[in-house]
Design a protein around this motif. Structure first.
Motif, PDB file in Angstrom:
ATOM      1  N   LEU A  46     -49.005 -36.887   0.339  1.00  0.00           N
ATOM      2  CA  LEU A  46     -48.352 -37.348  -0.901  1.00  0.00           C
ATOM      3  C   LEU A  46     -47.280 -38.378  -0.551  1.00  0.00           C
ATOM      4  N   ILE A  47     -47.368 -39.546  -1.195  1.00  0.00           N
ATOM      5  CA  ILE A  47     -46.333 -40.573  -1.012  1.00  0.00           C
ATOM      6  C   ILE A  47     -45.592 -40.713  -2.334  1.00  0.00           C
ATOM      7  N   GLU A  48     -44.265 -40.532  -2.286  1.00  0.00           N
ATOM      8  CA  GLU A  48     -43.478 -40.683  -3.513  1.00  0.00           C
ATOM      9  C   GLU A  48     -43.154 -42.168  -3.671  1.00  0.00           C
ATOM     10  N   ALA A  49     -43.782 -42.789  -4.639  1.00  0.00           N
ATOM     11  CA  ALA A  49     -43.580 -44.236  -4.835  1.00  0.00           C
ATOM     12  C   ALA A  49     -43.937 -44.581  -6.268  1.00  0.00           C
ATOM     13  N   ASP A  50     -43.399 -45.728  -6.715  1.00  0.00           N
ATOM     14  CA  ASP A  50     -43.672 -46.200  -8.071  1.00  0.00           C
ATOM     15  C   ASP A  50     -44.550 -47.443  -7.973  1.00  0.00           C
ATOM     16  N   LEU A  51     -45.568 -47.494  -8.822  1.00  0.00           N
ATOM     17  CA  LEU A  51     -46.523 -48.608  -8.769  1.00  0.00           C
ATOM     18  C   LEU A  51     -45.862 -49.958  -8.998  1.00  0.00           C
ATOM     19  N   ARG A  52     -44.749 -49.928  -9.763  1.00  0.00           N
ATOM     20  CA  ARG A  52     -44.093 -51.194 -10.068  1.00  0.00           C
ATOM     21  C   ARG A  52     -43.439 -51.804  -8.831  1.00  0.00           C
ATOM     22  N   ASP A  53     -43.331 -51.014  -7.763  1.00  0.00           N
ATOM     23  CA  ASP A  53     -42.821 -51.513  -6.484  1.00  0.00           C
ATOM     24  C   ASP A  53     -44.014 -52.092  -5.710  1.00  0.00           C
ATOM     25  N   GLN A  54     -44.392 -53.324  -6.089  1.00  0.00           N
ATOM     26  CA  GLN A  54     -45.660 -53.893  -5.596  1.00  0.00           C
ATOM     27  C   GLN A  54     -45.706 -54.037  -4.076  1.00  0.00           C
ATOM     28  N   SER A  55     -44.587 -54.426  -3.468  1.00  0.00           N
ATOM     29  CA  SER A  55     -44.647 -54.629  -2.008  1.00  0.00           C
ATOM     30  C   SER A  55     -44.871 -53.292  -1.300  1.00  0.00           C
ATOM     31  N   LYS A  56     -44.338 -52.206  -1.873  1.00  0.00           N
ATOM     32  CA  LYS A  56     -44.576 -50.886  -1.276  1.00  0.00           C
ATOM     33  C   LYS A  56     -46.048 -50.495  -1.431  1.00  0.00           C
ATOM     34  N   VAL A  57     -46.618 -50.825  -2.584  1.00  0.00           N
ATOM     35  CA  VAL A  57     -48.034 -50.486  -2.808  1.00  0.00           C
ATOM     36  C   VAL A  57     -48.908 -51.264  -1.811  1.00  0.00           C
ATOM     37  N   VAL A  58     -48.585 -52.538  -1.596  1.00  0.00           N
ATOM     38  CA  VAL A  58     -49.337 -53.346  -0.621  1.00  0.00           C
ATOM     39  C   VAL A  58     -49.287 -52.670   0.750  1.00  0.00           C
ATOM     40  N   LYS A  59     -48.076 -52.209   1.119  1.00  0.00           N
ATOM     41  CA  LYS A  59     -47.905 -51.558   2.433  1.00  0.00           C
ATOM     42  C   LYS A  59     -48.787 -50.310   2.542  1.00  0.00           C
ATOM     43  N   ILE A  60     -48.801 -49.526   1.454  1.00  0.00           N
ATOM     44  CA  ILE A  60     -49.585 -48.272   1.451  1.00  0.00           C
ATOM     45  C   ILE A  60     -51.082 -48.581   1.561  1.00  0.00           C
ATOM     46  N   LEU A  61     -51.547 -49.582   0.792  1.00  0.00           N
ATOM     47  CA  LEU A  61     -52.984 -49.925   0.824  1.00  0.00           C
ATOM     48  C   LEU A  61     -53.396 -50.313   2.241  1.00  0.00           C
ATOM     49  N   ARG A  62     -52.490 -51.056   2.929  1.00  0.00           N
ATOM     50  CA  ARG A  62     -52.827 -51.519   4.297  1.00  0.00           C
ATOM     51  C   ARG A  62     -52.729 -50.366   5.296  1.00  0.00           C
ATOM     52  N   GLU A  63     -51.618 -49.628   5.211  1.00  0.00           N
ATOM     53  CA  GLU A  63     -51.358 -48.583   6.205  1.00  0.00           C
ATOM     54  C   GLU A  63     -52.453 -47.515   6.202  1.00  0.00           C
ATOM     55  N   PHE A  64     -52.956 -47.160   4.997  1.00  0.00           N
ATOM     56  CA  PHE A  64     -53.928 -46.054   4.922  1.00  0.00           C
ATOM     57  C   PHE A  64     -55.365 -46.551   4.792  1.00  0.00           C
ATOM     58  N   ASP A  65     -55.561 -47.866   4.946  1.00  0.00           N
ATOM     59  CA  ASP A  65     -56.907 -48.442   4.940  1.00  0.00           C
ATOM     60  C   ASP A  65     -57.655 -47.998   3.669  1.00  0.00           C
ATOM     61  N   ILE A  66     -57.004 -48.245   2.523  1.00  0.00           N
ATOM     62  CA  ILE A  66     -57.553 -47.777   1.242  1.00  0.00           C
ATOM     63  C   ILE A  66     -58.760 -48.626   0.848  1.00  0.00           C
ATOM     64  N   GLU A  67     -59.867 -47.947   0.472  1.00  0.00           N
ATOM     65  CA  GLU A  67     -61.083 -48.681   0.066  1.00  0.00           C
ATOM     66  C   GLU A  67     -61.306 -48.652  -1.439  1.00  0.00           C
ATOM     67  N   SER A  68     -60.728 -47.655  -2.148  1.00  0.00           N
ATOM     68  CA  SER A  68     -60.908 -47.538  -3.600  1.00  0.00           C
ATOM     69  C   SER A  68     -59.677 -46.843  -4.180  1.00  0.00           C
ATOM     70  N   VAL A  69     -59.454 -47.060  -5.478  1.00  0.00           N
ATOM     71  CA  VAL A  69     -58.294 -46.449  -6.140  1.00  0.00           C
ATOM     72  C   VAL A  69     -58.761 -45.678  -7.373  1.00  0.00           C
ATOM     73  N   ILE A  70     -58.234 -44.469  -7.539  1.00  0.00           N
ATOM     74  CA  ILE A  70     -58.443 -43.693  -8.765  1.00  0.00           C
ATOM     75  C   ILE A  70     -57.068 -43.679  -9.438  1.00  0.00           C
ATOM     76  N   HIS A  71     -56.994 -44.253 -10.638  1.00  0.00           N
ATOM     77  CA  HIS A  71     -55.675 -44.588 -11.202  1.00  0.00           C
ATOM     78  C   HIS A  71     -55.333 -43.750 -12.446  1.00  0.00           C
ATOM     79  N   PHE A  72     -54.493 -42.724 -12.226  1.00  0.00           N
ATOM     80  CA  PHE A  72     -54.022 -41.879 -13.323  1.00  0.00           C
ATOM     81  C   PHE A  72     -52.595 -42.214 -13.760  1.00  0.00           C
TER      82      PHE A  72
END
Ligand code: UFG
Length: 329
Positions: A46-72
Motif C-alpha cells: 500500500l502506497i499512501e499517495a494522492d493522484l493529483r501529485d502527478q510526479s509521485k504517480v510517475v515515480k510509482i508507475l516506474r518504480e513498480f513497473d506498472i503495466e495496467s491500472v484499475i482506477h477506483f
C-alpha cells in the motif's frame, strides 16, 4: 510487472484487490486514505499517495513497473457532490487527468475505470442499455461521465485502452468476512438497514413511498461486490487482448424495492427492522435496473451471487462481526 489499483483501500477497491491476488496478479495499491482503510489491504503493498501529485504517480508507475491500472480512487457521495461540486471536479476529474498524464508519460497503456449508473440520470428506458442517453442529474455522475469522455479521446490520441464499468448498486462483502463496507458517513441502504438490525439506529428512514412502483418505494439493481470485483479482472483480460475503449453496465438485471430489501434483511437477521417513511431524497430516480447483456456476452461475466438474500447475508456477516467498522471491532 504489476497492476496498480488506485482507491484499493475502499469498499469495491479492496474486494477487487483480493480477487486480483487470487487470480495470481501482482498488485500495488495507491490510496490517499481519506476514505480508504489500511486494514482492508493488510499484507498488500500500500502506497499512501494522492493522484493529483502527478510526479509521485510517475515515480510509482516506474518504480513498480506498472503495466495496467484499475482506477477506483474518487469521491462518491451524490448529496455531497451537489453541496460541493468543485471538490468532485478537483478530485475525480483532476485526479484522473493527472493519472492519465502520468500513464501516457510512462507508456502505461491500459486502464479499467469505475464509472457509475449515475452517468445515465433519469432513465427513459429500463433495463438500461449502455447506449442509453447519459444525462447525469448530479455532479458526481457528471464527473464520471467527463472521465469516460476523457478516456475516449485518450484512446484516439494516445491509443490508451480503457474499459469503463458502470456499476449499479454494490452490496455484500467478502465471503470470509474479513473485509466489507465501511463508509463515514454511511448513506447506502443495505448498511443502514443492517445498522438498525444491530440496534445502532432505531429505524430505517424510507425516502419516499409515493413513487410509481409496486409498493411506492424506489427500485434498484443490487450487484454483489465480489461479482463487481471479478468483472474488473475480466475487463483487464479484454484490454490485454485488444486495445479497445468500451463501457459495460454491471448489475444483476433484477430490481428490488427499498421495502423488499428490508423484508430480505428481516429474514436474514431475524430482527424486525422498523421503518419510518420520510420525504423523497432529491435526485432519486424511481427505478434503476441494468441490462448487463454486453458484459455477459463480451466479457463472459457471470455473476455468482445473484440472490438478494445471499448479498445481504454476506453483508450481515461483516457488519455483525465488525459493528463499528475497520479497526474498531
Ligand atoms: N434509501 C432509503 N433510506 C436510506 C438510504 C437509502 O430509503 O436511509 C433508499 C434511497 O432513496 C434509494 C435506495 O434506498 O432509493 C438506494 O439508495 P443508496 O443510497 O443505497 O444507493 P443509490 O441508488 O442512491 O446510489 C447508488 C450508488 C451511487 C450511484 C448511484 C447511481 O451508491 O454511488 O447508485 O444512481 F451514484
Amino acid at each position: 510487472m504489476a497492476v496498480l489499483i488506485t482507491g484499493g483501500a475502499g469498499y469495491i477497491g479492496s474486494h477487487t484487490v483480493v480477487e486480483f491476488i487470487r487470480a495470481g496478479e501482482t498488485v500495488v495499491v495507491l490510496d490517499n486514505l481519506y476514505q480508504g482503510h489500511p486494514e482492508a489491504v493488510q499484507g498488500v503493498h500500500l502506497i499512501e499517495a494522492d493522484l493529483r501529485d502527478q510526479s509521485k504517480v510517475v515515480k510509482i508507475l516506474r518504480e513498480f513497473d506498472i503495466e495496467s491500472v484499475i482506477h477506483f480512487a474518487a469521491n462518491s457521495l451524490v448529496g455531497e457532490s451537489v453541496q460541493d461540486p468543485l471538490k468532485y471536479y478537483d478530485n475525480n476529474v483532476g485526479g484522473t487527468r493527472a493519472l492519465l498524464s502520468a500513464m501516457t508519460e510512462c507508456g502505461v497503456g491500459r486502464i479499467v475505470f469505475s464509472s457509475s449508473a449515475a452517468t445515465y440520470g433519469e432513465p427513459v428506458q429500463v433495463p438500461i442499455p449502455e447506449t442509453h442517453p447519459q444525462v447525469p442529474t448530479n455532479p458526481y455522475g457528471e464527473t464520471k461521465l467527463v472521465i469516460e469522455r476523457m478516456l475516449r479521446w485518450c484512446h484516439v490520441a494516445y491509443n490508451l485502452a480503457s474499459v469503463s464499468l458502470r456499476y449499479f448498486n454494490a452490496a455484500g462483502a467478502h465471503p470470509d468476512g474479513h473485509i466489507g463496507e465501511d463508509h463515514d458517513p454511511e448513506t447506502h441502504l443495505v448498511p443502514i438497514v443492517l445498522s438498525v438490525a444491530l440496534g445502532q439506529r432505531p429505524h430505517l428512514p424510507v425516502f419516499g413511498d409515493d413513487y410509481a412502483t409496486q409498493d411506492g418505494t424506489c427500485i434498484r439493481d443490487y450487484v454483489h461486490v465480489m461479482d463487481l470485483a471479478s468483472a474488473h479482472h475480466l475487463a483487464l483480460g479484454r484490454l490485454r487482448e485488444k486495445s479497445v475503449c468500451e463501457a459495460y453496465n454491471l448489475g444483476s438485471g433484477s430490481g428490488y424495492s427499498v421495502l423488499e430489501i428490508v423484508e430480505a434483511a428481516r429474514r436474514v437477521t431475524g430482527h424486525p427492522i422498523p421503518v419510518v417513511v420520510s420525504g423523497r431524497r432529491a435526485g432519486d430516480p424511481a427505478v434503476l435496473i441494468a441490462s448487463s447483456e454486453k458484459a455477459r456476452t463480451e466479457l463472459s461475466w457471470r455473476p455468482r451471487h445473484e440472490s438478494i438474500e445471499s448479498m445481504i447475508a454476506s453483508a450481515w456477516e461483516w457488519h455483525s462481526k465488525h459493528p463499528l467498522g475497520y479497526g474498531r471491532a
